[in-house]
Design a protein around this motif. Structure first.
Motif, PDB file in Angstrom:
ATOM      1  N   ILE A   1      -9.267  -9.102   3.508  1.00 48.03           N
ATOM      2  CA  ILE A   1     -10.332  -8.311   4.125  1.00 48.03           C
ATOM      3  C   ILE A   1     -10.971  -7.453   3.042  1.00 48.03           C
ATOM      4  CG2 ILE A   1      -9.285  -8.305   6.430  1.00 48.03           C
ATOM      5  CD1 ILE A   1      -8.444  -5.396   5.920  1.00 48.03           C
ATOM      6  N   ASP A   2     -12.238  -7.187   3.183  1.00 44.50           N
ATOM      7  CA  ASP A   2     -12.964  -6.386   2.201  1.00 44.50           C
ATOM      8  C   ASP A   2     -13.517  -5.166   2.908  1.00 44.50           C
ATOM      9  OD1 ASP A   2     -14.194  -5.488  -0.079  1.00 44.50           O
ATOM     10  OD2 ASP A   2     -15.906  -6.837   0.096  1.00 44.50           O
ATOM     11  N   LYS A   3     -12.723  -4.100   2.906  1.00 41.56           N
ATOM     12  CA  LYS A   3     -13.093  -2.868   3.604  1.00 41.56           C
ATOM     13  C   LYS A   3     -12.729  -1.672   2.742  1.00 41.56           C
ATOM     14  CE  LYS A   3     -12.364  -4.645   8.254  1.00 41.56           C
ATOM     15  NZ  LYS A   3     -11.828  -4.317   9.558  1.00 41.56           N
ATOM     16  N   PRO A   4     -13.408  -0.545   2.940  1.00 40.00           N
ATOM     17  CA  PRO A   4     -13.027   0.665   2.208  1.00 40.00           C
ATOM     18  C   PRO A   4     -11.667   1.178   2.689  1.00 40.00           C
ATOM     19  CG  PRO A   4     -14.792   1.129   3.771  1.00 40.00           C
ATOM     20  CD  PRO A   4     -14.575  -0.345   3.793  1.00 40.00           C
ATOM     21  N   LEU A   5     -11.092   2.094   1.925  1.00 38.79           N
ATOM     22  CA  LEU A   5      -9.745   2.594   2.188  1.00 38.79           C
ATOM     23  C   LEU A   5      -9.548   3.091   3.618  1.00 38.79           C
ATOM     24  CD1 LEU A   5      -6.895   3.317   1.256  1.00 38.79           C
ATOM     25  CD2 LEU A   5      -7.821   5.494   0.414  1.00 38.79           C
ATOM     26  N   ASP A   6     -10.462   3.892   4.148  1.00 37.25           N
ATOM     27  CA  ASP A   6     -10.263   4.425   5.498  1.00 37.25           C
ATOM     28  C   ASP A   6     -10.182   3.306   6.527  1.00 37.25           C
ATOM     29  OD1 ASP A   6     -12.992   3.864   5.217  1.00 37.25           O
ATOM     30  OD2 ASP A   6     -13.624   5.549   6.460  1.00 37.25           O
ATOM     31  N   GLN A   7     -10.997   2.277   6.363  1.00 39.36           N
ATOM     32  CA  GLN A   7     -10.976   1.143   7.285  1.00 39.36           C
ATOM     33  C   GLN A   7      -9.694   0.328   7.127  1.00 39.36           C
ATOM     34  OE1 GLN A   7     -13.176   0.295   9.712  1.00 39.36           O
ATOM     35  NE2 GLN A   7     -14.266   2.189   9.325  1.00 39.36           N
TER      36      GLN A   7
ATOM     37  N   TYR B   1      -6.150  -6.583   0.761  1.00 44.77           N
ATOM     38  CA  TYR B   1      -7.421  -6.199   0.165  1.00 44.77           C
ATOM     39  C   TYR B   1      -7.322  -6.594  -1.311  1.00 44.77           C
ATOM     40  CZ  TYR B   1     -10.963  -3.170  -1.942  1.00 44.77           C
ATOM     41  OH  TYR B   1     -12.031  -2.694  -2.654  1.00 44.77           O
ATOM     42  N   TYR B   2      -8.345  -7.244  -1.827  1.00 51.65           N
ATOM     43  CA  TYR B   2      -8.327  -7.673  -3.223  1.00 51.65           C
ATOM     44  C   TYR B   2      -8.947  -6.610  -4.120  1.00 51.65           C
ATOM     45  CZ  TYR B   2      -9.086 -10.451  -7.422  1.00 51.65           C
ATOM     46  OH  TYR B   2      -9.085 -10.906  -8.715  1.00 51.65           O
ATOM     47  N   VAL B   3      -8.194  -6.182  -5.142  1.00 51.84           N
ATOM     48  CA  VAL B   3      -8.673  -5.211  -6.119  1.00 51.84           C
ATOM     49  C   VAL B   3      -9.058  -5.985  -7.382  1.00 51.84           C
ATOM     50  CG1 VAL B   3      -8.119  -3.119  -7.432  1.00 51.84           C
ATOM     51  CG2 VAL B   3      -7.062  -3.500  -5.190  1.00 51.84           C
ATOM     52  N   ARG B   4     -10.356  -6.222  -7.533  1.00 50.79           N
ATOM     53  CA  ARG B   4     -10.850  -7.065  -8.628  1.00 50.79           C
ATOM     54  C   ARG B   4     -10.475  -6.522 -10.004  1.00 50.79           C
ATOM     55  NH1 ARG B   4     -13.996 -10.564  -6.026  1.00 50.79           N
ATOM     56  NH2 ARG B   4     -15.355  -9.877  -4.372  1.00 50.79           N
ATOM     57  N   THR B   5     -10.572  -5.205 -10.174  1.00 46.76           N
ATOM     58  CA  THR B   5     -10.321  -4.620 -11.493  1.00 46.76           C
ATOM     59  C   THR B   5      -8.885  -4.818 -11.956  1.00 46.76           C
ATOM     60  OG1 THR B   5      -9.861  -2.470 -10.488  1.00 46.76           O
ATOM     61  CG2 THR B   5     -12.130  -2.867 -11.249  1.00 46.76           C
TER      62      THR B   5
ATOM     63  N   LYS C   1      -3.778  13.276   7.996  1.00 51.45           N
ATOM     64  CA  LYS C   1      -4.208  14.267   7.003  1.00 51.45           C
ATOM     65  C   LYS C   1      -5.153  13.622   5.991  1.00 51.45           C
ATOM     66  CE  LYS C   1      -2.205  17.133   3.328  1.00 51.45           C
ATOM     67  NZ  LYS C   1      -2.451  16.370   2.109  1.00 51.45           N
ATOM     68  N   GLU C   2      -4.777  12.450   5.457  1.00 50.19           N
ATOM     69  CA  GLU C   2      -5.603  11.795   4.456  1.00 50.19           C
ATOM     70  C   GLU C   2      -6.948  11.357   5.025  1.00 50.19           C
ATOM     71  OE1 GLU C   2      -5.347   8.329   1.051  1.00 50.19           O
ATOM     72  OE2 GLU C   2      -3.504   9.067   1.971  1.00 50.19           O
ATOM     73  N   LEU C   3      -6.945  10.831   6.243  1.00 44.57           N
ATOM     74  CA  LEU C   3      -8.215  10.442   6.870  1.00 44.57           C
ATOM     75  C   LEU C   3      -9.097  11.664   7.085  1.00 44.57           C
ATOM     76  CD1 LEU C   3      -6.997   7.730   9.393  1.00 44.57           C
ATOM     77  CD2 LEU C   3      -8.433   7.378   7.367  1.00 44.57           C
ATOM     78  N   HIS C   4      -8.484  12.774   7.474  1.00 39.19           N
ATOM     79  CA  HIS C   4      -9.238  14.026   7.632  1.00 39.19           C
ATOM     80  C   HIS C   4      -9.854  14.435   6.293  1.00 39.19           C
ATOM     81  CE1 HIS C   4     -10.266  17.959   9.289  1.00 39.19           C
ATOM     82  NE2 HIS C   4      -9.841  18.443   8.152  1.00 39.19           N
ATOM     83  N   GLU C   5      -9.063  14.326   5.226  1.00 33.94           N
ATOM     84  CA  GLU C   5      -9.565  14.690   3.897  1.00 33.94           C
ATOM     85  C   GLU C   5     -10.656  13.732   3.416  1.00 33.94           C
ATOM     86  OE1 GLU C   5      -5.891  14.853   1.717  1.00 33.94           O
ATOM     87  OE2 GLU C   5      -5.459  16.901   2.413  1.00 33.94           O
ATOM     88  N   LEU C   6     -10.655  12.498   3.945  1.00 30.47           N
ATOM     89  CA  LEU C   6     -11.721  11.536   3.625  1.00 30.47           C
ATOM     90  C   LEU C   6     -12.975  11.788   4.466  1.00 30.47           C
ATOM     91  CD1 LEU C   6      -9.627   8.240   3.311  1.00 30.47           C
ATOM     92  CD2 LEU C   6     -10.905   9.370   1.470  1.00 30.47           C
TER      93      LEU C   6
ATOM     94  N   ASN D   1       0.863  -1.181   0.000  1.00 23.32           N
ATOM     95  CA  ASN D   1       0.000   0.000   0.000  1.00 23.32           C
ATOM     96  C   ASN D   1       0.898   1.230   0.000  1.00 23.32           C
ATOM     97  OD1 ASN D   1       0.556   0.964   2.737  1.00 23.32           O
ATOM     98  ND2 ASN D   1      -0.626  -0.792   3.446  1.00 23.32           N
ATOM     99  N   ASN D   2       0.327   2.397  -0.180  1.00 21.00           N
ATOM    100  CA  ASN D   2       1.137   3.619  -0.231  1.00 21.00           C
ATOM    101  C   ASN D   2       1.016   4.460   1.035  1.00 21.00           C
ATOM    102  OD1 ASN D   2      -1.430   4.576  -0.510  1.00 21.00           O
ATOM    103  ND2 ASN D   2      -1.099   5.590  -2.474  1.00 21.00           N
ATOM    104  N   TYR D   3       0.563   3.862   2.133  1.00 22.74           N
ATOM    105  CA  TYR D   3       0.357   4.646   3.344  1.00 22.74           C
ATOM    106  C   TYR D   3       0.946   4.025   4.604  1.00 22.74           C
ATOM    107  CZ  TYR D   3      -3.470   1.276   3.619  1.00 22.74           C
ATOM    108  OH  TYR D   3      -4.198   0.124   3.634  1.00 22.74           O
ATOM    109  N   ASN D   4       1.596   2.887   4.531  1.00 18.61           N
ATOM    110  CA  ASN D   4       2.092   2.219   5.736  1.00 18.61           C
ATOM    111  C   ASN D   4       3.257   2.982   6.358  1.00 18.61           C
ATOM    112  OD1 ASN D   4       2.883   0.474   7.747  1.00 18.61           O
ATOM    113  ND2 ASN D   4       3.148  -1.292   6.425  1.00 18.61           N
ATOM    114  N   PRO D   5       3.101   3.460   7.586  1.00 20.17           N
ATOM    115  CA  PRO D   5       4.161   4.231   8.231  1.00 20.17           C
ATOM    116  C   PRO D   5       5.144   3.371   9.034  1.00 20.17           C
ATOM    117  CG  PRO D   5       2.234   4.292   9.596  1.00 20.17           C
ATOM    118  CD  PRO D   5       1.865   3.496   8.363  1.00 20.17           C
TER     119      PRO D   5
END
Length: 175
Positions: free
Chosen positions: A91-97, A52-56, A122-127, A21-25
């Motif tokens: 797991i099947d959850k939206p990005l914030d989760q 998380y599985y991205v079907r597309t 910051k990103e969660l706030h923007e979401l 992912n692009n957010y793991n700190p």
């Protein structure tokens, strides 16, 4: 009755179908990475990678287990022994989760890069996530969230913050 926990449905996934992912700190120092390699070499993979599985794209994005993934990517002996397959729990959850899951997994075992944590807040706030939501789902107190917001320097993060009246210095004439 079947369990709903993803760990009961681990699947083997070719490492080529997995990406970070692009957010793991979370970060691990070289001695701990060496120890992780030795652990996987001696014991095998004892914990699945959470994705998380991205079907597309027919790809799996890592939520937890990036360093275990790296061990296979960087060590041919592990790759060959495992046949290029990583154990994955989906797991099947939206990005914030998913972001919240990553942080919970990481905070339960290690430390974080402060700048990356600030970017996640910051990103969660923007979401549209409130400080209360962030506090509850990431296990942070309000002061920690405030400090992380201050690091980003983004004024929009403070738009809902109520500030008290500042003191004003007493002028010499008033004395």
């Amino acid at each position: 009755m079947a369990s709903k926990s993803p760990v009961y449905h681990v699947i083997p996934v070719p490492i080529e179908k997995i990406k970070a992912n692009n957010y793991n700190p979370n970060s691990i120092a070289p001695p701990e990475m060496k120890l992780l390699y030795e652990s996987i070499k001696a014991d095998g993979y004892t914990m699945p990678i959470v994705c998380y599985y991205v079907r597309t794209q027919d790809m799996y994005v890592i939520v937890d287990g990036f360093h275990r993934y790296r061990i296979m990517l960087e060590n041919q002996d592990i790759y060959e022994r495992e046949g290029g397959l990583l154990p994955v729990s989906v797991i099947d959850k939206p990005l914030d989760q998913r972001m919240a899951s990553t942080i919970r997994h990481n905070r339960a075992r290690g430390s974080h890069d402060v700048e990356l944590m600030s970017n996640i807040v910051k990103e969660l706030h923007e979401l549209g996530r409130s400080d209360t939501w962030i506090s509850k789902h990431l296990g942070m107190d309000k002061d920690e969230i405030l400090r992380l917001k201050q690091i980003t320097g983004l004024a929009a993060l403070f738009k809902d913050v109520q500030f008290g009246k500042a003191w004003r210095p007493v002028e010499e004439e008033e004395l």
